[in-house]
Design a protein around this motif. Structure first.
Motif, PDB file in Angstrom:
ATOM      1  N   PHE A  69      26.330   4.544  67.370  1.00  0.00           N
ATOM      2  CA  PHE A  69      26.565   5.980  67.357  1.00  0.00           C
ATOM      3  C   PHE A  69      25.327   6.581  66.587  1.00  0.00           C
ATOM      4  O   PHE A  69      24.758   7.589  66.296  1.00  0.00           O
ATOM      5  N   ARG A  70      24.580   5.724  65.504  1.00  0.00           N
ATOM      6  CA  ARG A  70      23.503   6.114  64.609  1.00  0.00           C
ATOM      7  C   ARG A  70      22.316   6.543  65.660  1.00  0.00           C
ATOM      8  O   ARG A  70      21.787   7.479  65.303  1.00  0.00           O
ATOM      9  N   ASN A  71      22.171   5.667  66.828  1.00  0.00           N
ATOM     10  CA  ASN A  71      21.253   6.032  67.644  1.00  0.00           C
ATOM     11  C   ASN A  71      21.486   7.238  68.238  1.00  0.00           C
ATOM     12  O   ASN A  71      20.559   7.833  68.595  1.00  0.00           O
ATOM     13  N   ALA A  72      22.544   7.644  68.841  1.00  0.00           N
ATOM     14  CA  ALA A  72      23.056   8.994  69.104  1.00  0.00           C
ATOM     15  C   ALA A  72      22.486  10.059  68.283  1.00  0.00           C
ATOM     16  O   ALA A  72      22.079  11.222  68.749  1.00  0.00           O
ATOM     17  N   PHE A  73      22.687   9.783  66.995  1.00  0.00           N
ATOM     18  CA  PHE A  73      22.391  10.837  66.039  1.00  0.00           C
ATOM     19  C   PHE A  73      20.777  11.172  66.181  1.00  0.00           C
ATOM     20  O   PHE A  73      20.295  12.207  65.442  1.00  0.00           O
ATOM     21  N   VAL A  88       7.834  14.013  76.747  1.00  0.00           N
ATOM     22  CA  VAL A  88       7.314  13.038  75.797  1.00  0.00           C
ATOM     23  C   VAL A  88       7.987  12.565  74.842  1.00  0.00           C
ATOM     24  O   VAL A  88       8.146  11.291  74.516  1.00  0.00           O
ATOM     25  N   TRP A  89       8.854  13.434  74.374  1.00  0.00           N
ATOM     26  CA  TRP A  89       9.915  12.941  73.099  1.00  0.00           C
ATOM     27  C   TRP A  89      11.002  11.960  73.657  1.00  0.00           C
ATOM     28  O   TRP A  89      11.303  11.020  73.300  1.00  0.00           O
ATOM     29  N   HIS A  90      11.458  12.270  74.859  1.00  0.00           N
ATOM     30  CA  HIS A  90      12.549  11.470  75.481  1.00  0.00           C
ATOM     31  C   HIS A  90      11.850  10.099  75.985  1.00  0.00           C
ATOM     32  O   HIS A  90      12.528   9.099  75.987  1.00  0.00           O
ATOM     33  N   ARG A  91      10.482   9.835  76.392  1.00  0.00           N
ATOM     34  CA  ARG A  91       9.882   8.878  76.592  1.00  0.00           C
ATOM     35  C   ARG A  91       9.965   7.935  75.465  1.00  0.00           C
ATOM     36  O   ARG A  91      10.295   6.782  75.455  1.00  0.00           O
ATOM     37  N   GLY A  92       9.379   8.606  74.157  1.00  0.00           N
ATOM     38  CA  GLY A  92       9.578   7.695  72.984  1.00  0.00           C
ATOM     39  C   GLY A  92      10.799   7.312  72.558  1.00  0.00           C
ATOM     40  O   GLY A  92      11.033   6.080  72.322  1.00  0.00           O
ATOM     41  N   TYR A  93      11.792   7.906  72.615  1.00  0.00           N
ATOM     42  CA  TYR A  93      13.310   7.807  72.470  1.00  0.00           C
ATOM     43  C   TYR A  93      13.932   6.686  73.229  1.00  0.00           C
ATOM     44  O   TYR A  93      14.333   5.607  72.845  1.00  0.00           O
ATOM     45  N   PHE A 350      11.826  10.339  63.782  1.00  0.00           N
ATOM     46  CA  PHE A 350      13.229   9.905  63.651  1.00  0.00           C
ATOM     47  C   PHE A 350      13.529   8.410  64.315  1.00  0.00           C
ATOM     48  O   PHE A 350      14.807   8.315  64.472  1.00  0.00           O
ATOM     49  N   PHE A 351      12.485   8.004  65.109  1.00  0.00           N
ATOM     50  CA  PHE A 351      12.812   6.942  66.225  1.00  0.00           C
ATOM     51  C   PHE A 351      13.031   5.594  65.113  1.00  0.00           C
ATOM     52  O   PHE A 351      12.452   5.572  64.099  1.00  0.00           O
ATOM     53  N   VAL A 352      13.596   4.703  65.981  1.00  0.00           N
ATOM     54  CA  VAL A 352      13.820   3.412  65.112  1.00  0.00           C
ATOM     55  C   VAL A 352      13.345   2.413  66.090  1.00  0.00           C
ATOM     56  O   VAL A 352      13.733   2.276  67.050  1.00  0.00           O
ATOM     57  N   ARG A 353      12.643   1.233  65.475  1.00  0.00           N
ATOM     58  CA  ARG A 353      12.167   0.174  66.035  1.00  0.00           C
ATOM     59  C   ARG A 353      13.099  -1.005  66.467  1.00  0.00           C
ATOM     60  O   ARG A 353      14.022  -0.990  65.541  1.00  0.00           O
ATOM     61  N   GLY A 356      14.384  -2.625  63.151  1.00  0.00           N
ATOM     62  CA  GLY A 356      15.414  -1.803  62.298  1.00  0.00           C
ATOM     63  C   GLY A 356      14.514  -0.863  61.454  1.00  0.00           C
ATOM     64  O   GLY A 356      15.168  -0.175  60.783  1.00  0.00           O
ATOM     65  N   SER A 357      13.158  -0.991  61.462  1.00  0.00           N
ATOM     66  CA  SER A 357      12.450   0.002  60.528  1.00  0.00           C
ATOM     67  C   SER A 357      12.208   1.165  61.365  1.00  0.00           C
ATOM     68  O   SER A 357      12.415   1.598  62.568  1.00  0.00           O
ATOM     69  N   TYR A 358      12.038   2.477  60.427  1.00  0.00           N
ATOM     70  CA  TYR A 358      11.909   3.717  61.022  1.00  0.00           C
ATOM     71  C   TYR A 358      10.487   4.075  61.376  1.00  0.00           C
ATOM     72  O   TYR A 358       9.474   3.753  60.570  1.00  0.00           O
ATOM     73  N   VAL A 359      10.311   4.810  62.455  1.00  0.00           N
ATOM     74  CA  VAL A 359       9.004   5.318  62.857  1.00  0.00           C
ATOM     75  C   VAL A 359       8.769   6.574  62.083  1.00  0.00           C
ATOM     76  O   VAL A 359       9.078   7.560  62.312  1.00  0.00           O
ATOM     77  N   LEU A 360       8.103   6.435  61.017  1.00  0.00           N
ATOM     78  CA  LEU A 360       7.787   7.646  60.045  1.00  0.00           C
ATOM     79  C   LEU A 360       6.429   8.105  60.459  1.00  0.00           C
ATOM     80  O   LEU A 360       6.122   9.549  59.823  1.00  0.00           O
TER      81      LEU A 360
END
Length: 536
Positions: A69-73, A88-93, A350-353, A356-360
């Protein structure tokens, strides 16, 4: 216009130098992972791996960055729709989440299968099994009702919110989320003391998906939005972005990917038609009006595992368009250096690797190529057909659009006789506001005044306009949608023209266009604010 590989490399190198962004070819040189059709043997094997991962991720603690559910957020807080960053955003997601699913699936070769709804206009049967359906037992402990979901996920999301940096907060401000409470308002569909069940982003388990194993098919109008005619028309534009949306592969150019669709929003064919209508159909827009709807109708849509198969196909169509452009020696990105720089520099934060790290520090330019995620697609609809249609409709033949007039919410536009190439209609719509407002509207062409509902095979049916998601903070009421004009509609119009006779077709015909709610409800209306025709 011819745009050579040398021109492309020169323009991307210039932008790379200006923005310090790495640029790669549009496709991975050597793909490590293969995205198969969900109906193939390989795709079905991937779905079994996917189910293993979903089950594990659903059961992760709510403060774990890989919790389902966190991923959906991530999508809820950052997804762009109705603008040129949609693809391009949805490709990254998808790319980062694919790596995460690979980790939890125990399949080192996992890649998302794609659902080719042009070939199969129904949800693949495997998506009703086990953890691949949001109405199943895997989701019940967390989503049986809003109270349960709130107690489970809200504290963890508030804790995450409090860790966001200034750049992330700035983007959320643009989106209309200046506080966590405003964000949660859109989860519940309530704000300022008023609640609209149709605007809930949350969907209870028993209402999480409208389509079922017993009723898996897209409705006839959504199937038309996924048809070969619509998809091939959406692949025809030769510009990644064009201010004339009928000639643009992508939707509106905006100042930020978090600018919500507003009065100047223009949906390109593929985003406005198959993307929006498939979402709405799966979530029950129409039969469940006025809501609450299923997951796929809102910005928490990735709670439904079918989301990723749907978007894998949207991403595949971008790849099909890219390869079509390359075969015809046409540009695959904006040729204007400033536009290319603006597109590429946009921060995605806001992507997550998979670790578990965040893509900032992400930028749109990181995902303009498939190289970052090293995948390619196996054959699906459009691979060969798109180039054939494009070759038969060279861009040099494109003429200025024919603009129509509007009076009292009804549009009129002139159609020339027997168009020899695909014709698209751009319709600007005033979206109804208020509790229970419809999201899907049928475009009627030259229909008698008493006609308020038509079937998909009616000669009066011009297509369906679908708003994806509720009217969120900062979202204005108007948007322009681009629809391929059905052959039946313009044939009937020309045949009924006063100048038509048995010996010769009419030289032209006036098309009168108006909108009616798809579900036939007389309580909601949408006004046409502008209309035009463009032959491609």
């Amino acid at each position: 216009m011819n745009f050579s590989r040398r021109d492309f490399l020169a323009s991307t190198a210039a932008v790379a130098g200006a923005s310090m962004l790495p640029f790669a070819p549009a496709r991975a040189a050597t793909a490590k992972y293969i995205r198969y059709s969900a109906t193939s043997d390989e795709g079905k094997a991937m779905l079994r791996s996917y189910a293993t991962a979903v089950q594990r991720m659903v059961n992760l603690p709510p403060d774990h960055p890989h919790n389902w559910f966190r991923n959906a957020f991530v999508h809820f807080m950052d997804c762009p729709h109705g603008n040129w960053w949609f693809y391009v955003w949805h490709r990254g997601y998808l790319g980062y989440f694919e790596e995460t699913v690979r980790k939890y699936s125990d399949n080192p070769n996992f890649a998302f299968p794609y659902w080719d709804w042009t070939v199969l206009p129904q949800i693949p049967n495997e998506m009703f099994d086990g953890a691949l359906t949001p109405v199943g037992e895997a989701f019940q402990p967390y989503t049986k009702d809003l109270k349960t979901f709130t107690a489970y996920i809200k504290p963890a999301m508030k804790k995450y919110w409090d860790t966001l940096n200034a750049a992330q907060r700035k983007q959320l401000d643009i989106r209309g989320y200046s506080s966590f409470d405003k964000l949660w308002d859109d989860v519940t569909g309530c704000s300022h003391g008023k609640c609209d069940r149709g605007n809930e982003a949350f969907a209870a388990t028993d209402r999480a998906r409208y389509l079922s194993r017993e009723n898996p098919k897209l409705d006839d109008k959504t199937a038309k939005a996924c048809s070969p005619q619509t998809v091939l028309t959406g692949l025809l534009p030769v510009d990644y972005y064009n201010a004339d949306v009928t000639r643009s592969f992508t939707s509106s150019k905006t100042a930020s990917h978090n600018v919500m669709p507003g009065g100047n929003t223009q949906f390109s064919v593929l985003e406005g038609q198959p993307h929006n209508l498939v979402h709405n159909c799966i979530g029950g827009v129409g039969p469940w009006d006025p809501g609450p709807y299923g997951n796929m109708t809102n910005f928490l849509s990735p709670v439904d595992p079918v989301f990723f198969l749907h978007h894998a196909n949207m991403n595949r169509l971008w790849d099909v368009w890219t390869r079509k452009q390359q075969r015809l020696s046409l540009p695959i990105l904006p040729t204007d250096k400033e536009e290319l720089s603006q597109l590429s520099r946009e921060p995605f934060l806001f992507f997550v690797r998979a670790d578990g790290s965040y893509v900032l520090d992400g930028r749109a330019g990181d995902y303009l190529s498939t190289e970052r995620f090293q995948y390619e697609y196996r054959h699906g609809f459009g691979d060969t057909e798109s180039a054939q249609v494009a070759a038969a409709n060279p861009s040099a033949q494109v003429k200025a659009p024919v603009k129509g007039t509007v009076a009292k919410g009804v549009g009129s536009v002139q159609l020339s006789a027997a168009p020899s190439s695909p014709v698209v209609m751009a319709v600007k719509v005033s979206r109804p506001a208020g509790t229970g407002a419809s999201r899907n509207f049928d475009l009627l062409i030259n229909a008698p005044a008493g006609v308020t509902k038509v079937a998909a095979d009616s000669p009066y049916y011009g297509g369906t306009i679908g708003f994806f998601g509720p009217a969120m903070h900062g979202m204005a009421d108007d948007a322009t949608f681009t629809l391929p004009l059905p052959q039946a509609a313009h044939t009937a119009a020309l045949a009924q023209s006063p100048t038509a006779n048995a010996a010769a077709p009419a030289a032209s015909a006036t098309l009168e266009v108006r909108l009616v709610p798809t579900n036939g409800s007389p309580t909601t209306t949408a006004a046409v604010k502008a209309v035009s025709l463009q032959a491609l």
